[in-house]
Design an enzyme around this catalytic site. Structure first.
Site, PDB file in Angstrom:
ATOM      1  N   HIS A  78       1.130  -1.202  -0.011  1.00  0.00           N
ATOM      2  CA  HIS A  78       0.230   0.517   0.075  1.00  0.00           C
ATOM      3  C   HIS A  78       0.948   1.137  -0.011  1.00  0.00           C
ATOM      4  CE1 HIS A  78      -2.764   2.718   2.789  1.00  0.00           C
ATOM      5  NE2 HIS A  78      -3.364   2.550   0.965  1.00  0.00           N
ATOM      6  N   HIS A 126      -1.262  11.815  -2.651  1.00  0.00           N
ATOM      7  CA  HIS A 126      -2.749  10.926  -2.128  1.00  0.00           C
ATOM      8  C   HIS A 126      -3.543  11.969  -1.695  1.00  0.00           C
ATOM      9  CE1 HIS A 126      -5.668   9.944   0.925  1.00  0.00           C
ATOM     10  NE2 HIS A 126      -5.848   8.738   0.890  1.00  0.00           N
TER      11      HIS A 126
END
Length: 255
Positions: free
Chosen positions: A16, A58
């Protein structure tokens, strides 16, 4: 273990944001961390600078993961290059820059690592980001034996990516419980399947998705027992932050 699926040729274990909790997310240091942990696939987030450079981040802003402030979409690539995206995670990563999609493509391809590129547009820039990231991925991974998987929570971004480069595989990311109309939305976008939250991946939901022929990857799975359970139900892949525990060669998970 995952059920074979012609539309899921990628590994079953995905690091991730590159390096999970062991490196500053969405950096080359994270990619190196994922590679060192033996992962054959990494997930990361791609958006655009104000001058159109696809790079990894992000959030809408740079505040959480750098020493800068403000919207990513308001900063050009030169300004972003002057920020420190590593010190927040620890002194060993001080000075780590935000990587361009180009640099990540070069690193992952050189090391034989597959990619899930999440299209993560700054709010209000969904269409342009979908187009730009899809085109960049098609160019940067041209000739690769296995193309990256594109994914996004933004259906506008996925639609734009499909229009720009229809041949790239795509998955619809679902926030919260899987909606009743998931199949219509997935098929309408031409996606091969879904990436869903582990908190909403109960056995009935998983089997419904798989029974209808969609691929299924689950995030973020941080215990071996949970990974084992999901894979035993037929899930094709899991995303993890715990790179030392949830991995292909972990006890009970080795394939």
């Amino acid at each position: 273990m995952p059920t074979p699926h012609s539309a899921w040729p990628w590994p079953a274990f995905i690091a991730h944001r590159g390096g999970g909790r062991f490196a500053p997310e969405n950096t080359l240091a994270a990619m190196r961390t994922g590679a060192a942990a033996g992962f054959g696939m990494v997930e990361f987030d791609a958006k655009l600078s104000s001058d159109g450079m696809p790079f990894l981040l992000h959030d809408d802003t740079v505040d959480r993961t750098s020493d800068g402030h403000g919207l990513a979409s308001a900063l050009d690539w030169r300004a972003l290059g002057g920020l420190d995206f590593g010190s927040w995670h620890g002194p060993d990563f001080a000075g780590e820059p935000a990587p361009s999609l180009l640099s990540v493509a070069r690193y992952t391809r050189a090391h034989g690592i597959h990619s899930n590129v999440e299209i993560k547009p700054t709010t209000g820039h969904e269409t342009e980001t979908g187009v730009a990231v899809a085109r960049a991925v098609a160019y940067l991974w041209s000739g690769a034996g296995l193309p990256p998987l594109l994914s996004s929570f933004s259906e506008s971004a996925l639609e734009a990516a499909r229009t720009a480069v229809p041949e790239l595989p795509r998955a619809l990311l679902i926030e919260g419980p899987v909606p009743a109309d998931w199949r219509a939305r997935q098929q309408g976008l031409g996606c091969i399947g879904l990436n869903i939250d582990t908190l909403h991946a109960d056995e009935a939901t998983v089997r419904d998705i798989l029974d209808q022929g969609a691929t299924l990857a689950v995030w973020t799975v941080n215990t071996p027992d949970r990974a084992r359970e999901l894979l035993s139900w037929g899930c094709h892949a899991v995303f993890t932050d715990e790179l030392h525990q949830v991995r292909a060669d972990a006890p009970g998970l080795a394939r």
